[in-house]
Motif scaffolding. Structure first.
Motif, PDB file in Angstrom:
ATOM      1  N   LEU A  64     -12.607   0.208 -22.620  1.00 32.99           N
ATOM      2  CA  LEU A  64     -12.244   1.427 -21.841  1.00 32.99           C
ATOM      3  C   LEU A  64     -12.536   1.137 -20.665  1.00 32.99           C
ATOM      4  CD1 LEU A  64     -14.091   3.752 -24.411  1.00 32.99           C
ATOM      5  CD2 LEU A  64     -11.875   3.437 -24.149  1.00 32.99           C
ATOM      6  N   LEU A  65     -13.619   0.586 -19.993  1.00 29.86           N
ATOM      7  CA  LEU A  65     -13.774  -0.034 -18.678  1.00 29.86           C
ATOM      8  C   LEU A  65     -12.740  -0.757 -17.956  1.00 29.86           C
ATOM      9  CD1 LEU A  65     -17.725  -0.619 -18.446  1.00 29.86           C
ATOM     10  CD2 LEU A  65     -16.375   1.285 -17.611  1.00 29.86           C
ATOM     11  N   TYR A  69     -10.417   0.917 -15.154  1.00 24.50           N
ATOM     12  CA  TYR A  69     -10.234  -0.010 -13.898  1.00 24.50           C
ATOM     13  C   TYR A  69      -8.908  -0.120 -13.485  1.00 24.50           C
ATOM     14  CZ  TYR A  69      -9.940  -4.166 -11.014  1.00 24.50           C
ATOM     15  OH  TYR A  69      -9.688  -5.057 -10.083  1.00 24.50           O
ATOM     16  N   ARG A  70      -7.950  -0.674 -14.258  1.00 25.04           N
ATOM     17  CA  ARG A  70      -6.580  -0.510 -14.050  1.00 25.04           C
ATOM     18  C   ARG A  70      -5.974   0.737 -13.724  1.00 25.04           C
ATOM     19  NH1 ARG A  70      -4.447  -5.032 -18.266  1.00 25.04           N
ATOM     20  NH2 ARG A  70      -5.541  -6.731 -17.488  1.00 25.04           N
ATOM     21  N   ASP A  76      -5.080   3.621  -6.387  1.00 29.19           N
ATOM     22  CA  ASP A  76      -5.288   3.008  -4.991  1.00 29.19           C
ATOM     23  C   ASP A  76      -4.096   2.389  -4.582  1.00 29.19           C
ATOM     24  OD1 ASP A  76      -7.207   2.532  -2.950  1.00 29.19           O
ATOM     25  OD2 ASP A  76      -6.838   0.623  -3.445  1.00 29.19           O
ATOM     26  N   ARG A  77      -3.450   1.452  -5.332  1.00 26.87           N
ATOM     27  CA  ARG A  77      -2.210   1.025  -4.764  1.00 26.87           C
ATOM     28  C   ARG A  77      -1.109   2.109  -4.277  1.00 26.87           C
ATOM     29  NH1 ARG A  77      -1.488  -4.116  -8.809  1.00 26.87           N
ATOM     30  NH2 ARG A  77      -3.018  -5.448  -7.665  1.00 26.87           N
ATOM     31  N   ARG A  78      -1.094   2.966  -5.277  1.00 29.78           N
ATOM     32  CA  ARG A  78       0.075   4.134  -5.003  1.00 29.78           C
ATOM     33  C   ARG A  78      -0.421   4.949  -3.821  1.00 29.78           C
ATOM     34  NH1 ARG A  78       0.197   9.337  -4.344  1.00 29.78           N
ATOM     35  NH2 ARG A  78      -1.727   9.497  -4.842  1.00 29.78           N
ATOM     36  N   ARG A  79      -1.854   5.176  -3.583  1.00 29.02           N
ATOM     37  CA  ARG A  79      -2.088   6.004  -2.278  1.00 29.02           C
ATOM     38  C   ARG A  79      -1.876   5.129  -1.202  1.00 29.02           C
ATOM     39  NH1 ARG A  79      -7.849   7.579  -3.116  1.00 29.02           N
ATOM     40  NH2 ARG A  79      -7.865   8.625  -1.009  1.00 29.02           N
TER      41      ARG A  79
END
Length: 95
Positions: A64-65, A69-70, A76-79
C-alpha cells in the motif's frame, strides 16, 4: 529588497491526495478491527490466525505504501511538467 521565489510546481489536484489518504486510512483502520482476527482458526504452518494475519498486514502495508508513493510521485511529475511545459518530465524520464 526582497525577491519572490518562482514556483517549482503547478497547483495540485486534490484527487491523488484523497486517494492516498483513503489507502493509508484503510491500512491503518483495518488491522485495528479486532473482531476480524480474534480467533485461532485457521492456522497456517502451525501459527494461529491471530499471528499470521498480523504479519500478513506488514506485507500488505508495504504494498500500500508503494502504491501511495507512486501516486504521489506521478502527481509531482505532472505538477512540475505543467509548470515547465513538459521539459522537467523529459529530464526525469531520462534519469
Amino acid at each position: 529588497m526582497s525577491q519572490q521565489d518562482e514556483p517549482t510546481r503547478a497547483p495540485a489536484r486534490p484527487g491523488p491526495y484523497i486517494a492516498v489518504a483513503v489507502i493509508l486510512a484503510a491500512g491503518i483502520v483495518l488491522p485495528l478491527v479486532v473482531p476480524i482476527y480474534a480467533r485461532q482458526a485457521p492456522s497456517f504452518i502451525g501459527l494461529p490466525f491471530f499471528y499470521w494475519y498480523q504479519m500478513l498486514w506488514v506485507v500488505i502495508e508495504a504494498v500500500l505504501l508503494l502504491i501511495c508513493y507512486r501516486i504521489l510521485r506521478a502527481e509531482d511529475r505532472r505538477r512540475r511538467a505543467a509548470l515547465t511545459g513538459g521539459a522537467a518530465s523529459e529530464r526525469e524520464a531520462r534519469s
